[in-house]
Design an enzyme around this catalytic site. Structure first.
Site, PDB file in Angstrom:
ATOM      1  N   GLU A  20      55.270  52.795  32.851  1.00  0.00           N
ATOM      2  CA  GLU A  20      54.483  52.540  34.072  1.00  0.00           C
ATOM      3  C   GLU A  20      55.141  53.362  35.178  1.00  0.00           C
ATOM      4  OE1 GLU A  20      54.772  48.505  35.552  1.00  0.00           O
ATOM      5  OE2 GLU A  20      53.071  48.743  36.912  1.00  0.00           O
ATOM      6  N   HIS A  63      46.101  42.603  29.042  1.00  0.00           N
ATOM      7  CA  HIS A  63      47.237  42.781  29.958  1.00  0.00           C
ATOM      8  C   HIS A  63      46.892  42.108  31.285  1.00  0.00           C
ATOM      9  CE1 HIS A  63      50.385  45.823  31.751  1.00  0.00           C
ATOM     10  NE2 HIS A  63      50.431  44.638  32.369  1.00  0.00           N
ATOM     11  N   HIS A  81      48.887  39.100  33.846  1.00  0.00           N
ATOM     12  CA  HIS A  81      49.981  38.147  34.081  1.00  0.00           C
ATOM     13  C   HIS A  81      49.377  36.949  34.798  1.00  0.00           C
ATOM     14  CE1 HIS A  81      53.089  41.278  33.264  1.00  0.00           C
ATOM     15  NE2 HIS A  81      52.123  42.077  33.685  1.00  0.00           N
ATOM     16  N   HIS A 139      56.116  46.320  28.344  1.00  0.00           N
ATOM     17  CA  HIS A 139      55.764  47.248  29.415  1.00  0.00           C
ATOM     18  C   HIS A 139      56.675  48.471  29.277  1.00  0.00           C
ATOM     19  CE1 HIS A 139      53.740  43.843  31.197  1.00  0.00           C
ATOM     20  NE2 HIS A 139      53.465  44.463  32.333  1.00  0.00           N
ATOM     21  N   ASP A 193      46.046  43.472  34.930  1.00  0.00           N
ATOM     22  CA  ASP A 193      47.463  43.305  35.307  1.00  0.00           C
ATOM     23  C   ASP A 193      47.677  42.089  36.221  1.00  0.00           C
ATOM     24  OD1 ASP A 193      50.126  43.947  35.052  1.00  0.00           O
ATOM     25  OD2 ASP A 193      50.067  45.742  36.299  1.00  0.00           O
ATOM     26  N   ASP A 194      47.515  42.292  37.532  1.00  0.00           N
ATOM     27  CA  ASP A 194      47.739  41.205  38.506  1.00  0.00           C
ATOM     28  C   ASP A 194      46.563  41.193  39.485  1.00  0.00           C
ATOM     29  OD1 ASP A 194      50.669  40.423  37.841  1.00  0.00           O
ATOM     30  OD2 ASP A 194      50.688  42.619  37.978  1.00  0.00           O
TER      31      ASP A 194
HETATM   32  N1  HPA Z   1      54.899  45.782  35.713  1.00  0.00           N
HETATM   33  C1  HPA Z   1      55.999  45.105  35.415  1.00  0.00           C
HETATM   34  N2  HPA Z   1      56.089  43.798  35.548  1.00  0.00           N
HETATM   35  C2  HPA Z   1      55.051  43.122  35.991  1.00  0.00           C
HETATM   36  C3  HPA Z   1      53.879  43.766  36.309  1.00  0.00           C
HETATM   37  C4  HPA Z   1      53.796  45.170  36.164  1.00  0.00           C
HETATM   38  O1  HPA Z   1      52.786  45.842  36.433  1.00  0.00           O
HETATM   39  N3  HPA Z   1      53.030  42.799  36.752  1.00  0.00           N
HETATM   40  C5  HPA Z   1      53.679  41.621  36.657  1.00  0.00           C
HETATM   41  N4  HPA Z   1      54.902  41.811  36.199  1.00  0.00           N
HETATM   42 ZN    ZN Z   2      51.886  44.129  33.716  1.00  0.00          ZN
END
Ligand code: HPA
Ligand code: ZN
Length: 340
Positions: A197, A14, A16, A194, A275-276
């Site tokens: 969250e 996971h 991006h 996703h 994630d990011d």
């Molecule tokens: N959630 C949803 N979309 C996203 C995320 C996330 O954590 N990171 C990049 N796009």
């Molecule tokens: Zn994500």
């Protein structure tokens, strides 16, 4: 322990690619492409990385991604991520990309996909690392727009492992994307989404039942729903948990309150991911370290988490077996030495 966790072979499931865009590189690309940025300096930009919810982050993330224009930009972004990932023990990566945010700015799908693929091939040669690409539909846009993106992706299908669903979760349930996921499923792509969250547990159920998602990205709000927890355990659905993301987006108040250990205790198939990482303060090894320290997790459990990341990947059975053997060898090599 930190260096042990960094070197521990693992899979990242996971991440991006647009979320690996470091501020310094963003300014470099803006200069290269004659683009303007809203923030004048790296320090100003970093100071803006204060998020109280997912949407705060997404606004800045989409703005940042606008500096990416050319095949070369996508290549350079991806190889920079893969190099950092290799240094963090990542042996297999399944990388998300947001095609629509680029094609909506007039960037060709081919520039995006081919830039990413070249970097993935280079990582295989340089570090023996395997990697795959998963295109995420943007859920704040319409299903019709997702269908267009799917059509645009088809000429590049040999490079794509599958499709996912990302962006603003609340108000955009999986049920909005039933038809486009059905098409992707008919084309035999792997599917993830996703869910859970910021959105409720019902979104996780929809992702499984209506989209056919094989893996749930985040999924931590499943813990509010005991029946769903039982189902996820019984069906062994992997959840790609992102601890520092959850912290930075206010999904958990502090790392010591993260539900990861509770998820493991419930028998859920949880993995650790970044994630990011350019926005949330750390790449995948930093996420391993944060939960190990914040939750006081035993070394054996951390090793089990790394193994789960391999098992939960879409790699071939032989690749999984090779990577699990790498973990055993790594652990055996550290057995006789003191922790550190
Ligand atoms: N959630 C949803 N979309 C996203 C995320 C996330 O954590 N990171 C990049 N796009
Ligand atoms: Zn994500």
């Amino acid at each position: 322990m930190e260096s042990f966790l960094q070197g521990l072979p693992k899979a990242e499931l996971h991440v991006h690619i647009e979320g690996t865009l470091e501020p310094e590189f963003m300014f470099e690309l803006a200069a290269r492409n004659g683009a303007t940025t809203k923030h004048g300096t790296v320090a100003e930009l970093r100071a803006a990385y204060k998020f109280t919810q997912l949407q705060d982050f997404l606004d800045i993330y989409h703005q940042g991604a606008a500096v990416l224009r050319t095949h070369q930009d996508f290549h350079d972004l991806t190889i920079a991520y893969l190099e950092r990932a290799a240094a963090d023990g990542v042996r297999h990566a399944e990388i998300f990309f947001d095609a629509q945010t680029h094609t909506d700015r007039g960037v060709a799908m081919g520039a995006v996909v081919e830039g990413l693929v070249e970097a993935c091939n280079e990582a295989e040669e340089r570090w023996g690392m395997s990697s795959e690409l998963i295109m995420c539909f943007l859920r704040h846009l319409s299903q019709d727009q997702a269908m267009v993106a799917l059509d645009q992706a088809m000429p590049f299908r040999e490079h794509l492992l599958g499709f996912g669903l990302a962006s603003s979760e609340v108000g955009h349930p999986p049920s909005k994307f039933v038809d486009v996921f059905a098409r992707a499923r008919a084309e035999e792509f792997r599917l993830v989404a996703h869910a859970g969250e910021e959105g409720p547990p019902s979104y996780i159920r929809e992702a499984l039942d209506l989209l056919g998602a094989e893996r749930i990205d985040h999924g931590i709000r499943a813990m509010e729903d005991p029946d769903l927890v039982a189902r996820l355990r019984d069906e062994a659905i992997p959840l790609t948990v992102c601890p520092l993301s959850n912290l930075k987006l206010g999904v958990v108040p502090e790392i010591s309150a993260h539900p990861l250990l509770g998820m493991i205790d419930e028998g859920l198939v949880a993995t650790i991911n970044s994630d990011d990482p350019a926005y949330f303060g750390g790449y995948v090894a930093a996420n391993y370290v944060a939960v190990q320290q914040g939750l006081g997790i035993e070394r054996d459990t951390m090793v089990a988490l790394a193994k789960t990341s391999i098992d939960s990947s879409f790699a071939s059975a032989s690749r999984k077996a090779a990577l699990l053997a790498e973990i055993d060898l790594y652990v055996a090599g550290h057995e006789s030495r003191p922790m550190g």
